[in-house]
Every structure is written in C-alpha cells, then in structure tokens.
Design a protein around this motif. Structure first.
Motif, short mmCIF file in Angstrom:
data_model
loop_
_atom_site.label_atom_id
_atom_site.label_comp_id
_atom_site.label_asym_id
_atom_site.label_seq_id
_atom_site.Cartn_x
_atom_site.Cartn_y
_atom_site.Cartn_z
N VAL A 1 2.19 3.08 -10.63
CA VAL A 1 0.73 2.38 -10.33
C VAL A 1 0.25 1.77 -10.37
N SER B 1 2.01 -1.04 -8.35
CA SER B 1 1.54 -1.16 -7.48
C SER B 1 0.87 -1.52 -7.15
N GLU B 2 -0.82 -1.18 -7.73
CA GLU B 2 -2.07 -2.11 -7.10
C GLU B 2 -2.51 -3.11 -7.63
N LEU C 1 2.49 2.09 -3.45
CA LEU C 1 1.07 2.33 -4.03
C LEU C 1 1.28 4.15 -4.21
N ASN C 2 1.20 4.44 -2.88
CA ASN C 2 0.92 6.17 -2.16
C ASN C 2 2.40 6.95 -3.09
N LYS C 3 3.18 6.00 -2.52
CA LYS C 3 4.89 6.49 -3.37
C LYS C 3 4.14 6.48 -5.33
N ARG D 1 1.47 6.28 -6.87
CA ARG D 1 1.07 7.46 -7.28
C ARG D 1 1.05 9.04 -7.17
N ALA D 2 1.71 9.68 -6.01
CA ALA D 2 2.47 11.47 -5.86
C ALA D 2 3.01 11.18 -7.30
N ARG E 1 0.60 -1.03 0.44
CA ARG E 1 -0.20 -0.41 -0.01
C ARG E 1 0.94 1.09 -0.15
N ALA E 2 2.06 1.34 0.62
CA ALA E 2 3.05 2.35 1.04
C ALA E 2 3.52 2.68 -0.39
N GLN F 1 1.64 12.01 -10.40
CA GLN F 1 1.24 13.59 -10.11
C GLN F 1 1.97 13.80 -10.31
#
Length: 419
Positions: free
Chosen positions: A179, A182-183, A134-136, A138-139, A131-132, A142
């Motif tokens: 992304v 990671s998902e 994936l958040n990275k 996504r950042a 999950r971490a 962006q």
C-alpha cells in the motif's frame, strides 16, 4: 771793481725777480682750488638735478581665499553592469509536445501563473494506473488483516499452528508495505502530471518563448529551456574595485559591504544613465568579495538598487559612483593654487602683515577642482589662488578677496563632489 759791481747788480735783480715770482704763486693755487671746488659743486648739483627720480615699488596684487573646513565626501568611479535580482530559466521537466502558451511575451506575470501546457494524456494515464494499483494494494491489505484476525483465536485454541500464524502476519505486513509503495507511485505520477503545466516560480517580466507550439520538449530528447523570467523591481549593480581602493578603505576603517553602527554614513551608490543623467535612486553596497582576482588585481563589489519604474535594464553597462569615505572637518583648497615640484607641493600663504610665505603641505585626494590638504594649513589662513606665479618667499603683496565662482547664469556654484 767792475766785476764786483756787476755781480752785485745781477744779484739784486735775481733777488728781485724771485720775490716777484714768490708773490704770484699762492694766488694761482687758490684759483685752481676754487675752480675744482666749484666744478665739484656744479657736478653734484647737476647729478641731483638730472638724475632719474626713483620709481616707487608697488606690491603685486593677488587674489586670496580663506582656508575653511567642511565634511568632504570621497567617491570612486567605476564601470558597472546591471543584473536582475532574480533571473530564472523556465525549463520543461517532463517530455512531451508543447500544447499551448498562456502568456503574452514581454509581459509581467505573477508567481504561480501557468505559462505552458505540455500534452498531459500520457501522464494522466500513469496517474490512473497508479491509483488503480493503490486500490488493489489496499484491498489486499484488508484481506490480509481479516485473515490475521481469524488465525489469532484459532492459534490461541491450538486449532492453528505457529506456521499458520506467521504466514498470516507476514501476509498482512507485506500487504501494508505494498500500500505504501502504491501511494508513493501515485504521488510521483501526480507530480509528473503536474509538471505538464509549467508555471512561474517568481513574479517578474517574461521573455519571448524559446520553443514553438507543437515542439517536442523535455529534459532528455527535446528542448528543455522554454523562457526566462526576470525580477527587476530591485536590481544589482556589479563592479570591480582595485586592491589599492581596498587598502585605502581599510586605512579609514571602512569595511565595504558591511554596516557600522558607529559610522554616521553608509557606502551608497549612484549610477549614470545612458543619456548622461543621474539615476534618482541610490543603492547600498551589500557585498564585497573577500579575495582579489590575481589576473586583474581587482575584487568584485555588489550593490542593490531599487528599480520601481524599470528604467534599469538587466545586462546594460553603466558608470557607478561609490561613496568610499567621508572626511570630517577636512581642509580643501583650489587645485589651481598648488605648485608641485620634485621637492613636494607648496602654496603661498599671506601673513597678517601682507607678506607671503611659501608653505610646503601634504596633499590628500582631489575633490573635483579642489584638493584636500592633510597637513600644513590651518583654518582661517589666507592663501593665494591667483597671481602666485609672480611671487617669491617674503614678498609684500596687495591681497584682495577672490570672487566666488558662478555658473553661466550668474548663480553661485556649489562645491563639487569628490571623484
């Protein structure tokens, strides 16, 4: 002179004596004739008086039955084995120590019910890490999108080169791909974490546990099998039939394992319980193997049977009786009335004038204590069922109706089914 006189005298005596003898001879012959005739008459009279009086011929008494027709069920008996409709082995899909067991062994469980829990801490950490990541990702995606949006107007004003635009677009696409990766990692980690809670895929009765609490289980180094679940509300009965049974069914246009809308009956199955009683529910044949096992000369047949009370246990052996055919308007006679010789089988038929006729017939399958007659008899004829051993063709008999069979309590017995 004297001599002549002597001859005359002698001749007269001889003549006189001859006449005497000739006069007595006829009377003597008549006497003898009368004696002979009288003796013959007396002999004949004594013969008729003293002869044995003829014994009147009494025709033998035999028991007869009338030939009737009926629909006869043809059955076959085989040895079968009960099998559960569904038999599922519960395996550990991830490796870890068995933490808890959440069921009672031998009880009924529902589909989706949690059965075992494997230590989830390692797999929960994998989920958090994914999950971490994936958040990275996504950042970064962006940021790459914002960089691309800044480069585009600069490139339009010739303030940025083509290389700067290509780098920005590549960074954006790469970030989006990261992304997606990671998902997928997060999804895989969550699935693996879910495997630490082992649930039942079906409803049924569960066996005892195979692995004890605290045991290392898993598909690689530990024990994989944890328990088994059996769905036995409906069971399957497996048995084998011979190739001869198959040919006989084909001769009657009966295809085992398939339904025929033009047929008034279906091939059903009944089984016998270990105590000798007949199981109250019937099953239907739903499968027949299309090939014969060359080692045994048999082919496999399967029937499904309801088991609402769970009286049938998977794995047990039982006697199976299968309806193979129904003979409509068939003629069946008592087997005891048949005489089988090398030349064939025959039966004694009583004609309307009470004279027996030895009739050769063609036999079909046996029906309990009876036998089906394919040809040679007609409905309404009288056949001898008792006393045929003292008969010969063309003999006159005294036919009497045979008594109806009764059981020990004096009740009329029903016709047995075909075996």
């Amino acid at each position: 002179m004297d001599i002549n006189r002597y001859k005359d005298a002698l001749g007269s005596k001889v003549s006189s004596g001859y006449r005497i003898v000739s006069d007595k001879a006829p009377h003597s012959r008549k006497t003898w004739i009368l004696i002979v005739v009288a003796a013959v008459i007396i002999g004949v009279a004594l013969y008729f008086i003293l002869r044995a009086k003829p014994v009147p011929v009494v025709p033998p008494t035999v028991e007869v039955e009338k030939v009737t027709t009926d629909n006869v069920n043809i059955y076959g008996e085989y040895v079968g084995r009960i099998r559960a409709q569904q038999f599922v082995e519960i395996h550990a899909r991830v490796e870890g120590y068995l933490e808890s067991m959440l069921f009672k062994e031998g009880s009924y469980i529902e589909k989706g019910q949690t059965l075992f829990v494997i230590d989830p801490r390692l797999y929960r950490a994998h989920v958090n890490k994914a999950r971490a990541q994936l958040n990275k990702a996504r950042a970064q995606a962006q940021k790459a999108e914002r960089d691309l949006q800044r480069i585009k107007p600069l490139y339009a004003q010739n303030a940025a080169s083509q290389l700067d635009l290509d780098d920005a677009e590549a960074a954006y696409e790469s970030a989006n791909a990261e992304v997606i990766v990671s998902e997928a990692d997060l999804t895989q980690a969550e699935l693996t974490l879910g495997y630490t809670r082992v649930s039942s895929p079906i409803s049924g009765y569960i066996s005892e546990r195979v692995a004890d609490i605290g045991t290392l289980v898993g598909p690689s180094g530990g024990k994989s099998l944890l328990a088994t679940v059996v769905k036995s509300d409906t069971v399957r009965v497996d048995f084998s039939m011979t190739a001869l049974d198959y040919l006989r069914s084909k001769d009657r246009n009966v295809n085992l394992g398939s339904s025929d809308p033009n047929r008034k009956w279906n091939s059903y199955v009944t089984i016998t319980l270990p105590d000798g009683s007949v199981y109250p529910h019937k099953g239907l044949v739903d499968f027949a193997d299309p090939q014969v096992d060359p080692k045994t000369g048999t082919f496999s047949v399967r029937a499904e049977m309801p088991n609402p009370d769970h009286r049938l246990l998977p794995g047990e052996f039982t006697k199976v009786k299968v309806l193979l055919d129904v003979r409509e308007d068939a003629i069946e006679v008592p087997t005891k009335a048949l005489v089988i010789e090398k030349g064939g089988a025959y039966i004694y038929v009583v004609r309307p004038d009470s004279v027996v006729e030895r009739r050769f017939i063609e036999l079909g399958p046996e029906v309990g204590n009876n036998t089906i007659v394919e040809r040679g008899l007609a409905k309404g004829e009288d056949i001898v069922v008792e006393g045929y051993h003292k008969l010969s063709h063309g003999m006159k008999v005294n036919p009497i109706p045979a008594p109806e069979p009764t059981d020990d309590k004096g009740r009329k017995e029903e016709s047995p089914e075909v075996k």
